[in-house]
Motif scaffolding. Structure first.
Motif, short mmCIF file in Angstrom:
data_model
loop_
_atom_site.label_atom_id
_atom_site.label_comp_id
_atom_site.label_asym_id
_atom_site.label_seq_id
_atom_site.Cartn_x
_atom_site.Cartn_y
_atom_site.Cartn_z
N ALA A 1 20.19 10.73 3.80
CA ALA A 1 21.29 11.48 3.19
C ALA A 1 21.61 12.73 4.01
O ALA A 1 22.78 13.07 4.21
CB ALA A 1 20.94 11.86 1.75
N GLU A 2 20.58 13.42 4.47
CA GLU A 2 20.83 14.63 5.27
C GLU A 2 21.47 14.27 6.60
O GLU A 2 22.34 15.01 7.09
CB GLU A 2 19.54 15.42 5.44
CG GLU A 2 19.12 16.05 4.12
CD GLU A 2 18.06 17.13 4.25
OE1 GLU A 2 17.77 17.56 5.38
OE2 GLU A 2 17.54 17.54 3.20
N LEU A 3 21.10 13.14 7.18
CA LEU A 3 21.76 12.70 8.41
C LEU A 3 23.23 12.35 8.15
O LEU A 3 24.11 12.71 8.93
CB LEU A 3 21.03 11.50 9.02
CG LEU A 3 19.66 11.80 9.61
CD1 LEU A 3 18.94 10.51 9.99
CD2 LEU A 3 19.79 12.72 10.82
N MET A 4 23.49 11.69 7.02
CA MET A 4 24.89 11.38 6.69
C MET A 4 25.67 12.67 6.45
O MET A 4 26.85 12.75 6.80
CB MET A 4 24.96 10.49 5.45
CG MET A 4 24.54 9.07 5.73
SD MET A 4 24.87 7.82 4.45
CE MET A 4 25.19 8.68 2.97
N GLY A 5 25.01 13.67 5.88
CA GLY A 5 25.65 14.95 5.64
C GLY A 5 25.97 15.72 6.91
O GLY A 5 26.72 16.70 6.87
N THR B 1 29.38 24.64 8.51
CA THR B 1 29.02 25.43 7.33
C THR B 1 28.92 24.57 6.07
O THR B 1 28.35 25.01 5.07
CB THR B 1 30.04 26.56 7.09
OG1 THR B 1 31.34 25.97 6.89
CG2 THR B 1 30.08 27.53 8.26
N GLN B 2 29.46 23.37 6.10
CA GLN B 2 29.38 22.46 4.95
C GLN B 2 28.08 21.66 4.95
O GLN B 2 27.77 20.99 3.98
CB GLN B 2 30.57 21.49 4.96
CG GLN B 2 31.90 22.18 4.75
CD GLN B 2 33.04 21.20 4.95
OE1 GLN B 2 33.15 20.55 5.98
NE2 GLN B 2 33.90 21.11 3.95
N ARG B 3 27.34 21.72 6.02
CA ARG B 3 26.09 20.97 6.13
C ARG B 3 24.97 21.77 5.48
O ARG B 3 24.82 22.95 5.74
CB ARG B 3 25.78 20.67 7.59
CG ARG B 3 26.87 19.82 8.21
CD ARG B 3 26.70 19.67 9.68
NE ARG B 3 27.89 19.01 10.22
CZ ARG B 3 28.17 18.92 11.49
NH1 ARG B 3 27.36 19.45 12.39
NH2 ARG B 3 29.25 18.31 11.90
N GLN B 4 24.21 21.09 4.62
CA GLN B 4 23.14 21.78 3.91
C GLN B 4 22.04 20.79 3.53
O GLN B 4 22.26 19.58 3.59
CB GLN B 4 23.70 22.44 2.66
CG GLN B 4 24.32 21.46 1.68
CD GLN B 4 24.92 22.16 0.49
OE1 GLN B 4 24.87 23.37 0.36
NE2 GLN B 4 25.49 21.41 -0.42
#
Length: 168
Positions: A10-14, A24-27
């Motif tokens: 999920a973090e990679l997709m994000g 700045t939208q990546r978290q």
């Protein structure tokens, strides 16, 4: 652990520009600030049935995405206090993963939804992960992957864990 694979995926997709055009939208996927009972919030926003509650508690953050567990989802939990705590969470539906990751293909969303399931017995198995359509294009035709080794058992898992020992 399939849960960890789902979180990392999920973090990679994000991080994909199709899902988060601006850096700045990546978290982090689950940016919790506390985790009751081991590291409870210093200033909980409220009390629910005698338990401190904060919207930044790790489980609260997780349930905002995967939805709060239904009765059958809690069937693996054997500790009565833990069940009482889980029952303090309001009923939340699973977030729309398509809306959260609009640039991701359906196979990626399906894999994510099957990986991020509260009850580990209801989560996709490792064998099912390997066979998932998401990985069809990266697998060699005719080659079969196999799972090697034995489950890892850590010595502390055999102990009766007290709160102090867990913190240690």
């Amino acid at each position: 652990d399939v849960w960890a694979v789902g979180c990392i995926f999920a973090e990679l997709m994000g991080m994909m520009k199709e899902n988060a055009p601006s850096i700045t939208q990546r978290q982090p996927l689950f940016p919790g600030k506390s985790c009751f009972p081991l590291s409870p919030a210093k200033n909980p926003t409220e009390q629910r049935h005698g338990f401190p509650f904060s919207v930044n508690d790790q489980l609260a953050v997780i349930f905002q995405l995967i939805g709060s567990p239904m009765e059958e989802d809690k069937s693996f939990v054997t500790d009565q206090k833990a069940l009482e705590y889980l029952n303090t969470f309001q009923n939340l539906q699973r977030a729309d993963m398509h809306a959260k990751y609009p640039g991701s293909p359906p196979e990626a969303i399906d894999f994510l939804e099957k990986s991020l399931v509260f009850n580990p017995y209801f989560r996709i198995s490792l064998e099912q992960c390997i066979e998932h359509p998401l990985f069809k294009n990266v697998r060699k035709q005719g080659q079969v992957e196999s799972i090697k080794g034995q489950p890892v058992v850590l010595e502390f898992e055999k102990e009766e864990l007290t709160k102090e020992r867990m913190r240690e």
